[in-house]
Design an enzyme around this catalytic site. Structure first.
Site, PDB file in Angstrom:
ATOM      1  N   PRO A  22       0.837  -1.207   0.000  1.00 14.24           N
ATOM      2  CA  PRO A  22       0.000   0.000   0.000  1.00 14.24           C
ATOM      3  C   PRO A  22       0.868   1.252   0.000  1.00 14.24           C
ATOM      4  O   PRO A  22       1.969   1.259   0.561  1.00 14.24           O
ATOM      5  CB  PRO A  22      -0.821  -0.128   1.276  1.00 14.24           C
ATOM      6  CG  PRO A  22      -0.073  -1.081   2.140  1.00 14.24           C
ATOM      7  CD  PRO A  22       0.613  -2.023   1.212  1.00 14.24           C
ATOM      8  N   HIS A  23       0.369   2.278  -0.642  1.00 17.18           N
ATOM      9  CA  HIS A  23       1.106   3.545  -0.761  1.00 17.18           C
ATOM     10  C   HIS A  23       1.024   4.276   0.582  1.00 17.18           C
ATOM     11  O   HIS A  23       0.100   5.048   0.842  1.00 17.18           O
ATOM     12  CB  HIS A  23       0.490   4.382  -1.885  1.00 17.18           C
ATOM     13  CG  HIS A  23       1.188   5.676  -2.140  1.00 17.18           C
ATOM     14  ND1 HIS A  23       2.243   5.801  -3.029  1.00 17.18           N
ATOM     15  CD2 HIS A  23       0.993   6.916  -1.624  1.00 17.18           C
ATOM     16  CE1 HIS A  23       2.651   7.060  -3.056  1.00 17.18           C
ATOM     17  NE2 HIS A  23       1.908   7.756  -2.203  1.00 17.18           N
TER      18      HIS A  23
END
Length: 471
Positions: free
Chosen positions: A391-392
């Site tokens: 995930p960013h």
């Protein structure tokens, strides 16, 4: 999710993880009760440039800026979850953690309201922050504080903050365990002052704080003012808020979704659910608006609130689609309870949809999100056997300060952004933006459109999971 018992267990796990996520997003000095141990204290001098204490609050998503507009909406939604589903959260053993999440945000928003006509609406600079991949504990990017005031208005963000603090006041005004009437009174004072400030000094906040324009630019303030008036009406019963609601515009408009930039459906649904609809021509107009929105959501309307993908996901928008889903499902299940209590159904043209069918639609969307989809992937990080590994999110992708206490500079952080393999830390409960219109998800740290989680995307699902867990 093959069986009822398995599904109920999964909802309980997902509910617990969704609340852990808010602890991972905390800014400021962390309390001894902090359960997400890979995080540490951060941004302890926020507000020093103006001589005010702006520590605390939440980072909104995968960066290290504190944006007041989406943070306030997050607190409003968390509070609404408690108002509608507090008993179910208590039965699940998660009411205390939900109240902590509300208070952590409300404390910050109250501090940010430094004077009756002054509200700090941002700490940090989005442009410089986004050029630097750095965990919050190491931040050395600018932490400038930005405010709105009478000469530089921001009626949208001021009204949203009023809504958040009024909603939190409703939550804490209860005599039940977890209530704190003195705290509620303090929050309500802030909310009243902020509403007057917003009402008397109109203007979109990005014109006063240009640095926010590329990140959380507001499309208007009428929805926030209505939203705030509704929450203040519930909190106080004061006729002046009822009068404001009666004179509001766009009460019959059916927007595409409920989110940080559009609260019309939220305000109208809240009036209905709390029995505060004005006794005039607006009554039918608002009820019709909410029900048309819900008909669109459940695919018995004009399609303006999204279409189902081949795999069955409601697809509303390219960016942060899961946020549109979680908000819509919250309104859907909560309205279904309202209809059930009234022994009524949702009328969509010539189709009558009973409350159980509405809940079943929401259940299918949640099940999709939790792994029952073509990718066989849970879009809640840390849930199930397969979920996004990249995930960013800056803090999650870099080694924990607890295991790697040496400073990791901006340039050094870039190597962690670019490296293959899972993030260093699992950010439990984070809900990523989600798959595309063809049910495809690209699990890449660089894919912020699909892979960045947000507080305002997770907040509504707490209520949905509590509803699915306890009928």
């Amino acid at each position: 999710m093959p069986g009822c018992e398995t599904a109920q267990h999964d909802y309980a796990v997902a509910l617990s993880k969704s609340l852990l996520y808010f602890e991972a997003q905390r800014s400021g000095r962390l309390p001894p009760t902090q359960r997400v141990r890979w995080r540490g204290h951060s941004a302890l001098n926020d507000g020093a440039d103006h001589g005010v204490d702006l520590t605390g609050g939440y980072y909104d998503s995968g960066d290290n800026v504190k944006f007041g507009f989406p943070m306030a909406f997050t607190v409003t939604m968390l509070s609404w979850v408690v108002v509608e589903h507090g008993a179910r959260l208590a039965a699940a053993g998660e009411l205390g953690h939900t109240l902590e999440a509300v208070r952590w945000g409300a404390d910050y928003l109250a501090r940010a309201h430094a004077a009756p006509d002054t509200l700090y609406v941002q700490v940090g600079d989005g442009d410089s922050d986004h050029k630097c991949w750095e965990r919050p504990e190491d931040m050395d990017t600018p932490r400038n504080s930005y405010m709105v005031n009478p000469s530089n208005p921001g009626s949208d963000v001021a009204a949203e903050t009023a809504a958040a603090l009024a909603a939190a006041a409703v939550v804490f005004s209860t005599p039940a365990p977890g209530g704190d009437r003195q705290y509620a009174s303090t929050l309500l004072t802030h909310a009243k002052q902020l509403f007057e400030f917003a009402k008397n000094h109109r203007g979109l906040y990005q014109n006063s704080v240009p640095s926010v324009r590329s990140f959380y630019s507001s499309s208007g303030d009428e929805d926030e003012l209505l939203w705030a008036a509704v929450w203040l009406c519930i909190a106080t019963g004061d006729q002046k808020y009822k009068g404001y609601i009666a004179g509001a515009n766009k009460l019959g408009w059916v927007p595409q979704s409920l989110g940080w930039d559009n609260k019309f459906i939220g305000a109208q649904a809240l009036l209905i659910l709390q029995g505060k609809l004005p006794n005039d021509g607006h009554h039918g107009e608002m009820k019709s608006s909410v029900e048309k929105f819900l008909c669109n959501v459940v695919q018995h309307g004009d399609g303006s609130s999204g279409r189902l993908t081949p795999g069955g996901m409601l697809y509303v928008q390219q960016w942060e689609n899961n946020q549109a889903i979680t908000s819509a499902m919250f309104v859907l299940v909560t309205y279904a309870d309202y209809l059930a209590a009234a022994r009524s159904s949702l009328q969509c043209g010539g189709v009558s949809l009973p409350p159980a069918q509405l809940v079943s639609f929401a259940r299918a969307q949640v099940d999709y999100l939790l792994g029952k989809n073509p990718m066989r992937m849970s879009y809640m990080v840390g849930f199930g056997n397969r979920y996004p590994q990249q995930p960013h999110h800056r803090g999650a992708s870099l080694p924990s300060i607890k295991s790697n206490p040496g400073k990791i500079t901006c340039n050094e952080g870039s190597s962690y952004f670019q490296r293959p393999g899972p993030n260093s830390n699992v950010i439990d409960g984070a809900i990523v933006g989600g798959p595309d219109a063809n049910d495809h998800y690209n699990d890449s740290r660089a894919n912020y459109v699909q892979g960045e989680p947000s507080t305002y995307g997770v907040a509504p699902i707490i209520g949905v999971l509590a509803r699915l867990l306890h009928r």
